[in-house]
Write a protein that holds these residues in place. Structure first.
Motif, mmCIF file in Angstrom:
data_model
loop_
_atom_site.group_PDB
_atom_site.id
_atom_site.type_symbol
_atom_site.label_atom_id
_atom_site.label_comp_id
_atom_site.label_asym_id
_atom_site.label_seq_id
_atom_site.Cartn_x
_atom_site.Cartn_y
_atom_site.Cartn_z
ATOM 1 N N THR A 65 0.839 -1.203 0.000
ATOM 2 C CA THR A 65 0.000 0.000 0.000
ATOM 3 C C THR A 65 0.871 1.249 0.000
ATOM 4 O O THR A 65 1.252 1.745 -1.033
ATOM 5 C CB THR A 65 -0.970 0.010 1.193
ATOM 6 O OG1 THR A 65 -0.226 -0.239 2.387
ATOM 7 C CG2 THR A 65 -2.033 -1.037 1.025
ATOM 8 N N ARG A 66 1.231 1.724 1.191
ATOM 9 C CA ARG A 66 2.007 2.972 1.258
ATOM 10 C C ARG A 66 3.481 2.701 0.922
ATOM 11 O O ARG A 66 3.977 1.593 1.122
ATOM 12 C CB ARG A 66 1.862 3.587 2.649
ATOM 13 C CG ARG A 66 0.550 4.350 2.807
ATOM 14 C CD ARG A 66 0.352 4.887 4.190
ATOM 15 N NE ARG A 66 0.161 3.828 5.169
ATOM 16 C CZ ARG A 66 0.968 3.590 6.189
ATOM 17 N NH1 ARG A 66 2.040 4.318 6.361
ATOM 18 N NH2 ARG A 66 0.713 2.614 7.024
ATOM 19 N N PRO A 67 4.200 3.748 0.412
ATOM 20 C CA PRO A 67 5.588 3.585 -0.019
ATOM 21 C C PRO A 67 6.480 2.881 1.003
ATOM 22 O O PRO A 67 7.210 1.952 0.650
ATOM 23 C CB PRO A 67 6.056 5.021 -0.222
ATOM 24 C CG PRO A 67 4.836 5.787 -0.540
ATOM 25 C CD PRO A 67 3.700 5.113 0.175
ATOM 26 N N ALA A 85 18.475 11.467 -15.967
ATOM 27 C CA ALA A 85 19.129 10.170 -15.707
ATOM 28 C C ALA A 85 18.197 9.240 -14.939
ATOM 29 O O ALA A 85 17.552 9.662 -13.985
ATOM 30 C CB ALA A 85 20.414 10.377 -14.917
ATOM 31 N N ALA A 86 18.138 7.991 -15.357
ATOM 32 C CA ALA A 86 17.308 7.002 -14.661
ATOM 33 C C ALA A 86 17.691 5.599 -15.087
ATOM 34 O O ALA A 86 18.335 5.409 -16.118
ATOM 35 C CB ALA A 86 15.830 7.236 -14.960
ATOM 36 N N MET A 87 17.287 4.631 -14.271
ATOM 37 C CA MET A 87 17.394 3.222 -14.640
ATOM 38 C C MET A 87 16.051 2.858 -15.255
ATOM 39 O O MET A 87 15.072 2.688 -14.535
ATOM 40 C CB MET A 87 17.679 2.388 -13.392
ATOM 41 C CG MET A 87 17.785 0.903 -13.648
ATOM 42 S SD MET A 87 19.073 0.485 -14.806
ATOM 43 C CE MET A 87 20.530 0.802 -13.799
ATOM 44 N N ALA A 88 16.020 2.793 -16.587
ATOM 45 C CA ALA A 88 14.733 2.616 -17.277
ATOM 46 C C ALA A 88 14.608 1.244 -17.919
ATOM 47 O O ALA A 88 13.699 0.990 -18.687
ATOM 48 C CB ALA A 88 14.561 3.704 -18.326
ATOM 49 N N LYS A 89 15.539 0.352 -17.603
ATOM 50 C CA LYS A 89 15.489 -0.984 -18.192
ATOM 51 C C LYS A 89 14.339 -1.791 -17.618
ATOM 52 O O LYS A 89 13.754 -1.424 -16.605
ATOM 53 C CB LYS A 89 16.783 -1.737 -17.868
ATOM 54 C CG LYS A 89 17.991 -1.234 -18.608
ATOM 55 C CD LYS A 89 19.171 -2.114 -18.244
ATOM 56 C CE LYS A 89 20.415 -1.306 -18.052
ATOM 57 N NZ LYS A 89 21.507 -2.084 -17.522
ATOM 58 N N MET A 90 14.063 -2.924 -18.269
ATOM 59 C CA MET A 90 13.019 -3.809 -17.769
ATOM 60 C C MET A 90 13.541 -4.588 -16.558
ATOM 61 O O MET A 90 12.811 -4.862 -15.613
ATOM 62 C CB MET A 90 12.634 -4.786 -18.874
ATOM 63 C CG MET A 90 11.619 -5.822 -18.456
ATOM 64 S SD MET A 90 11.175 -6.929 -19.801
ATOM 65 C CE MET A 90 12.633 -7.936 -19.942
ATOM 66 N N TRP A 91 14.844 -4.890 -16.578
ATOM 67 C CA TRP A 91 15.380 -5.809 -15.582
ATOM 68 C C TRP A 91 16.821 -5.430 -15.236
ATOM 69 O O TRP A 91 17.588 -5.023 -16.107
ATOM 70 C CB TRP A 91 15.349 -7.238 -16.140
ATOM 71 C CG TRP A 91 15.938 -8.278 -15.264
ATOM 72 C CD1 TRP A 91 15.315 -8.927 -14.237
ATOM 73 C CD2 TRP A 91 17.277 -8.814 -15.326
ATOM 74 N NE1 TRP A 91 16.172 -9.829 -13.665
ATOM 75 C CE2 TRP A 91 17.384 -9.780 -14.310
ATOM 76 C CE3 TRP A 91 18.383 -8.562 -16.127
ATOM 77 C CZ2 TRP A 91 18.548 -10.504 -14.075
ATOM 78 C CZ3 TRP A 91 19.551 -9.270 -15.902
ATOM 79 C CH2 TRP A 91 19.624 -10.239 -14.875
ATOM 80 N N ASN A 99 17.129 5.559 -9.318
ATOM 81 C CA ASN A 99 15.946 6.391 -9.521
ATOM 82 C C ASN A 99 15.554 7.197 -8.284
ATOM 83 O O ASN A 99 15.133 8.342 -8.417
ATOM 84 C CB ASN A 99 14.771 5.529 -9.984
ATOM 85 C CG ASN A 99 15.035 4.905 -11.351
ATOM 86 O OD1 ASN A 99 15.950 5.338 -12.060
ATOM 87 N ND2 ASN A 99 14.278 3.897 -11.720
ATOM 88 N N VAL A 100 15.684 6.607 -7.101
ATOM 89 C CA VAL A 100 15.241 7.317 -5.896
ATOM 90 C C VAL A 100 16.415 8.047 -5.242
ATOM 91 O O VAL A 100 16.394 9.275 -5.102
ATOM 92 C CB VAL A 100 14.556 6.357 -4.895
ATOM 93 C CG1 VAL A 100 13.948 7.143 -3.748
ATOM 94 C CG2 VAL A 100 13.492 5.525 -5.593
ATOM 95 N N THR A 101 17.452 7.298 -4.856
ATOM 96 C CA THR A 101 18.610 7.934 -4.210
ATOM 97 C C THR A 101 19.255 8.946 -5.160
ATOM 98 O O THR A 101 19.614 10.052 -4.744
ATOM 99 C CB THR A 101 19.649 6.870 -3.796
ATOM 100 O OG1 THR A 101 18.973 5.819 -3.109
ATOM 101 C CG2 THR A 101 20.730 7.463 -2.913
ATOM 102 N N GLU A 124 8.484 1.540 -12.641
ATOM 103 C CA GLU A 124 7.353 2.404 -12.306
ATOM 104 C C GLU A 124 7.318 2.701 -10.810
ATOM 105 O O GLU A 124 7.080 3.833 -10.390
ATOM 106 C CB GLU A 124 6.036 1.742 -12.741
ATOM 107 C CG GLU A 124 5.949 1.579 -14.249
ATOM 108 C CD GLU A 124 4.631 0.989 -14.714
ATOM 109 O OE1 GLU A 124 3.838 0.532 -13.872
ATOM 110 O OE2 GLU A 124 4.412 0.984 -15.942
ATOM 111 N N ARG A 125 7.566 1.668 -10.009
ATOM 112 C CA ARG A 125 7.536 1.816 -8.552
ATOM 113 C C ARG A 125 8.579 2.841 -8.096
ATOM 114 O O ARG A 125 8.279 3.750 -7.344
ATOM 115 C CB ARG A 125 7.799 0.453 -7.912
ATOM 116 C CG ARG A 125 7.809 0.447 -6.400
ATOM 117 C CD ARG A 125 7.831 -0.971 -5.865
ATOM 118 N NE ARG A 125 9.040 -1.690 -6.224
ATOM 119 C CZ ARG A 125 9.079 -2.874 -6.819
ATOM 120 N NH1 ARG A 125 7.962 -3.479 -7.151
ATOM 121 N NH2 ARG A 125 10.225 -3.459 -7.096
ATOM 122 N N THR A 126 9.817 2.699 -8.607
ATOM 123 C CA THR A 126 10.885 3.580 -8.130
ATOM 124 C C THR A 126 10.759 4.988 -8.712
ATOM 125 O O THR A 126 11.139 5.954 -8.056
ATOM 126 C CB THR A 126 12.270 2.983 -8.456
ATOM 127 O OG1 THR A 126 12.327 2.634 -9.847
ATOM 128 C CG2 THR A 126 12.530 1.736 -7.617
#
Lengths: 261, 326
Positions: A188-190, B72-78, B89-91, B140-142
């Protein structure tokens, strides 16, 4: 099935949002509740234009005195009868007991216990006896297992388990069906997704996406299932729990706790 | 004016460097390898060696820069190491923003993705719409987590505008993450013969030059803390390959592979990857996505940024010509 109206608490994100989408998909109208400034308006607008359903929103703090009454006063003013109540809103915790303030526990108990009890009472008072009404209480597998650092959360979910079981007996022969949803972990949340990402093996298999849990739960609710446990791994855990001796369970949990210390 | 572009060797970053340089800006092309073949060559482009995971290299590069484009990003599938998605992507995004704050950068455009919304249930998605399914896809998540990081910096008073491109294609090198160019080039060479499912699945295809102009317009006119979808036309796989066939004059008999077959095969691929560590051709979470459309509306960018969409057929014609020549 006729078009019904569903109240969902904690509808702006996570499982609550997934319930809203799932019910709208099936053509039901919604009354969505959550705290102010949580994007509830955008969600309601999206569901109305996508599924041609009515989606009312009420932005309020459910732990504030009088908010349960406020919801049903609003419904009667709008000449709306609710047929579905989803008691979803809740506050979790993962801390040693003395690490949280009394204000935190007060709020947690208000939201996890007092709110669903009051809403259930008011909901039954306005239910239309001519059609079947449904109540879905969001519990947790945590209500079944004793897990340190989840003392009040787990106890509140145990409360919901007893409350649901007992109400199911009281509601026998009426036109109201009450179900308990006992999910494992849900993305759910991050911060929860981040924690779940690190799990492996069977622990990983207990984790579900919110939209999957919502679909399984709504199916179960309409079938009048007494308890809904999404996923084979979670079902297995519940099954094992019924005959594993207490000291084995304690040993497993204490072992798990070491990893987190 | 000095402008830093991260991801300067990427599909979008490369072209962005070039257009900014042609406009007369001094562009610092931030990349891990200054001898990278995809680095654009222009007198106004200065390659700067660094890594978004090394804040000190960022700080050095940002000295004297008024603007930063973070593509800049990690845009690969795997990735072999799944933490790389979170790291890059986040850090990486947190590092870029934190450093920009220290270096006194005036404005930042952050390149996100339409993947933060993911699939569409009915109408094309707009910026205000919620995400309707879970985040099974690591990219997508990151990228979603990175947007949450951006929000924190905006709340602290940083001037950041976010752009969300859809599936980008156009004239440029076929990079690892550029699946559309891979499809077009594969088709032209006769190596791509598959249409997934019944071919009815719709995605949004954005032309690279439009997306680059959208970035610059977001820097000039975007509202702080806002997001702008930079898309193109919504097209089904069938329409995509019909256009490609018609414009290229290359004819191939295409095989329509049912989603269930793809899903079954992707499970096998996932198992292979788990056992051997070899890169998968396709993963189950992507097979699931083939059941849903991904339609997006660029109306907000059109209104507020004067964003222009090149007709799909024109963009495809130019891309085919480029890929045939290279």
């Amino acid at each position: 099935m006729p078009q019904l109206t569903a109240i969902i608490t904690g509808a702006s994100e996570g499982l609550g949002k997934a319930f809203a989408i799932e019910l709208a998909k099936r053509g039901h109208n919604l009354v969505l509740l959550s705290l102010p400034n949580t994007g509830l308006g955008n969600l309601a607008a999206y569901l109305q234009k996508t599924f041609d359903v009515k989606a009312d929103i009420l932005e309020l703090d459910l732990t504030a005195a009088g908010s349960a009454e406020q919801i049903f006063t609003y419904l009667s003013k709008q000449k709306l009868t609710a047929h579905i109540l989803i008691n979803n809103a809740g506050i979790g915790n993962w801390d040693w007991f003395t690490d949280n303030s009394i204000a935190f526990y007060k709020k947690q108990i208000d939201l996890n216990i007092t709110t669903p009890v009051l809403l259930t009472r008011l909901f039954l008072g306005q239910a239309d006896t001519a059609v079947t009404s449904y109540i879905l209480n969001v519990g947790s597998l945590g209500g079944l297992f004793v897990v340190p650092k989840k003392q009040v959360y787990g106890a509140s979910k145990s409360f919901m388990r007893y409350f649901t079981r007992c109400m199911q007996l009281e509601l026998t022969g009426t036109n109201v069906k009450m179900s308990l949803l006992s999910p494992g972990g849900i993305n759910t949340r991050p911060e929860i997704i981040l924690m779940n990402q690190k799990l492996k093996g069977i622990a990983k298999a207990t984790i579900f996406e919110a939209d999957e849990v919502a679909r399984i739960a709504i199916d179960g609710m309409f079938k009048g299932k007494k308890e809904i446990i999404p996923g084979a791994a979670n079902k297995l855990l519940v099954f094992l729990n019924s005959f594993l001796p207490g000291f084995v369970k304690d040993a497993i949990i204490k072992g798990k706790l070491k990893d987190h210390a | 004016m000095n402008i830093l572009v991260t991801g300067a060797t990427g599909f979008i970053g490369r072209q962005l460097c070039l257009v900014l340089a042609q406009k007369g800006y001094q562009v610092k092309a931030f990349c891990r390898n200054v001898n990278h073949p995809y680095l654009a060559d222009h007198p106004n482009i200065e390659p700067v060696k660094g890594d978004i995971l090394d804040p000190y290299s960022l700080l050095k590069a940002m000295q004297g820069c008024q603007q930063v484009y973070h593509t800049a990003a990690m845009a690969k599938m795997w990735c072999r190491n799944p933490n790389e998605f979170t790291e890059t992507n986040v850090t990486g995004t947190r590092n870029v923003l934190e450093t920009a704050k220290q270096a006194g950068v005036k404005r930042i455009v952050y390149t996100s993705t339409c993947g933060v919304w993911g699939p569409t249930l009915k109408h094309p998605m707009t910026e205000d719409d919620p995400r309707v399914v879970g985040f099974q896809i690591a990219y997508e998540r990151t990228k979603y987590f990175a947007e949450l990081e951006v929000n924190k910096f905006v709340q602290q008073g940083m001037d950041v505008v976010t752009v969300n491109p859809s599936r980008v294609f156009g004239e440029g090198p076929i990079t690892d993450s550029n699946t559309v160019s891979k499809m077009i080039s594969g088709y032209l060479k006769g190596k791509w013969r598959i249409i997934p499912g019944d071919g009815g699945q719709i995605s949004n295809y954005a032309y690279l030059n439009d997306v680059v102009n959208g970035h610059i317009a977001a820097m000039e006119k975007g509202i702080t803390g806002n997001r702008y979808i930079l898309g193109g036309e919504d097209k089904s796989f069938n329409e995509f390959f019909e256009t490609l066939e018609g414009l290229s004059g290359v004819h191939h008999k295409m095989v329509r592979l049912p989603q269930k077959v793809i899903k079954f095969y992707s499970r096998f691929e996932a198992l292979k990857t788990k056992l051997t560590g070899l890169a998968p051709v396709f993963l189950p979470e992507f097979a699931d996505r083939l059941l849903l459309n991904q339609k997006y509306s660029s109306q907000k960018a059109t209104k507020q940024l004067d964003y222009k969409i090149t007709p799909f057929a024109d963009a495809m014609r130019k891309t085919i010509a480029y890929l045939k020549a290279h």
